[in-house]
Design a protein around this motif. Structure first.
Motif, PDB file in Angstrom:
ATOM      1  N   VAL A 131       0.849  -1.199   0.000  1.00 30.94           N
ATOM      2  CA  VAL A 131       0.000   0.000   0.000  1.00 30.94           C
ATOM      3  C   VAL A 131       0.884   1.249   0.000  1.00 30.94           C
ATOM      4  N   PRO A 132       0.563   2.267  -0.806  1.00 28.53           N
ATOM      5  CA  PRO A 132       1.345   3.517  -0.761  1.00 28.53           C
ATOM      6  C   PRO A 132       1.271   4.161   0.617  1.00 28.53           C
ATOM      7  N   LEU A 133       2.391   4.732   1.044  1.00 30.45           N
ATOM      8  CA  LEU A 133       2.431   5.477   2.301  1.00 30.45           C
ATOM      9  C   LEU A 133       2.264   6.955   1.974  1.00 30.45           C
TER      10      LEU A 133
ATOM     11  N   ALA B  57      -5.673   2.506   2.998  1.00 31.42           N
ATOM     12  CA  ALA B  57      -4.856   3.727   3.007  1.00 31.42           C
ATOM     13  C   ALA B  57      -3.971   3.719   4.244  1.00 31.42           C
ATOM     14  N   THR B  58      -2.687   4.010   4.038  1.00 34.85           N
ATOM     15  CA  THR B  58      -1.752   4.146   5.154  1.00 34.85           C
ATOM     16  C   THR B  58      -1.218   5.567   5.140  1.00 34.85           C
ATOM     17  N   THR B  59      -1.415   6.287   6.230  1.00 35.05           N
ATOM     18  CA  THR B  59      -1.055   7.707   6.269  1.00 35.05           C
ATOM     19  C   THR B  59      -0.160   8.006   7.459  1.00 35.05           C
ATOM     20  N   LEU B  60       0.643   9.052   7.277  1.00 35.29           N
ATOM     21  CA  LEU B  60       1.526   9.543   8.338  1.00 35.29           C
ATOM     22  C   LEU B  60       1.314  11.046   8.445  1.00 35.29           C
ATOM     23  N   ASP B  61       0.888  11.509   9.597  1.00 36.02           N
ATOM     24  CA  ASP B  61       0.562  12.916   9.808  1.00 36.02           C
ATOM     25  C   ASP B  61       1.808  13.657  10.301  1.00 36.02           C
TER      26      ASP B  61
ATOM     27  N   GLU C  23      16.134  15.214  11.194  1.00 39.32           N
ATOM     28  CA  GLU C  23      15.973  13.790  10.914  1.00 39.32           C
ATOM     29  C   GLU C  23      14.911  13.199  11.839  1.00 39.32           C
ATOM     30  N   LYS C  24      14.035  12.366  11.264  1.00 39.17           N
ATOM     31  CA  LYS C  24      12.921  11.797  12.016  1.00 39.17           C
ATOM     32  C   LYS C  24      12.894  10.270  11.878  1.00 39.17           C
ATOM     33  N   ILE C  25      12.489   9.618  12.958  1.00 42.15           N
ATOM     34  CA  ILE C  25      12.152   8.199  12.942  1.00 42.15           C
ATOM     35  C   ILE C  25      10.765   8.093  13.567  1.00 42.15           C
ATOM     36  N   VAL C  26       9.782   7.717  12.752  1.00 43.10           N
ATOM     37  CA  VAL C  26       8.386   7.723  13.200  1.00 43.10           C
ATOM     38  C   VAL C  26       7.831   6.301  13.127  1.00 43.10           C
ATOM     39  N   ALA C  27       7.204   5.867  14.205  1.00 44.43           N
ATOM     40  CA  ALA C  27       6.637   4.517  14.269  1.00 44.43           C
ATOM     41  C   ALA C  27       5.368   4.417  13.429  1.00 44.43           C
TER      42      ALA C  27
END
Length: 215
Positions: free
Chosen positions: A38-40, A79-83, A91-95
């Motif tokens: 699935v697109p992120l 749908a896979t989303t990241l807010d 630099e970010k590392i997001v779960a």
């Protein structure tokens, strides 16, 4: 209370019977599991910032549900989303978790792979850089290349700050002068070496090349 219980008692018994049958049918139905690419989607990117680095574009989503439901689900239904709202640059590392996934009703999100994404959020930066004409080849024997005039002489570029800061000039596509015996003028496009750098006002460059006899 007694009146409420006995009112329309026949319909209530029928409804309870049908609900029991439906529950039994659903509970006995075989469950299945499926994995979908699935697109992120990165949502609410702060104004005048850009995502850089080796960003994750797709994720694998594992879904579980009844066989009939799972069989009809495609990647377009998930749908896979990241807010990113409120994020600062750096630099970010997001779960990533099932909470980031929107799936059809009745499908349970088991897991998301990868479980986290790494990227860099950079400030959008713009500046003007000189244009350098790229001349290739040799004029006819006895001739040489003289002064080269270009218009405009600079161009405005825009992109992630780290990428823009490394670019000091911008070259045109190669302009060949093979076997030329006279001056000429032509337009040439600009060769942008980094796909994340954009021209603010894209337009061909006018290049005038003088070809003269060698002294």
């Amino acid at each position: 209370m007694k009146q409420w219980i006995v009112h329309n008692w026949f319909l209530k018994i029928v409804s309870l019977f049908l609900a029991t049958l439906l529950w039994a049918a659903v509970s006995n139905e075989a469950s299945s599991e499926i994995g979908l690419e699935v697109p992120l989607e990165y949502r609410n990117i702060p104004v005048r910032t850009e995502i850089t680095g080796d960003t994750t574009n797709t994720v694998e989503v594992r879904l579980r549900g009844s066989s009939n439901l799972i069989a009809d689900i495609t990647a377009k239904d998930v749908a896979t989303t990241l807010d990113l709202s409120g994020m600062s640059t750096g630099e970010k590392i997001v779960a990533l978790s099932p909470h980031n996934v929107e799936a059809p009703f009745g499908a349970e999100v088991i897991r998301v792979n990868p479980s986290s994404v790494r990227f860099t959020l950079e400030r959008t930066f713009a500046k003007a850089v000189p244009i350098v004409p790229t001349i290739v080849g040799q004029p006819a024997e006895g001739y040489e290349t003289g002064p080269v005039l270009i218009s405009p002489t600079t161009v405005e570029i825009e992109g992630p700050e780290s990428r823009v800061n490394t670019l000091t000039t911008l070259a045109t596509v190669p302009i060949r002068v093979d076997r030329r015996q006279a001056s000429f003028e032509q337009t040439a496009d600009l060769d942008v070496p980094d796909p994340q750098i954009r021209l603010q006002h894209p337009a061909p460059v006018r290049v005038k090349i003088e070809i003269r006899r060698r002294k």
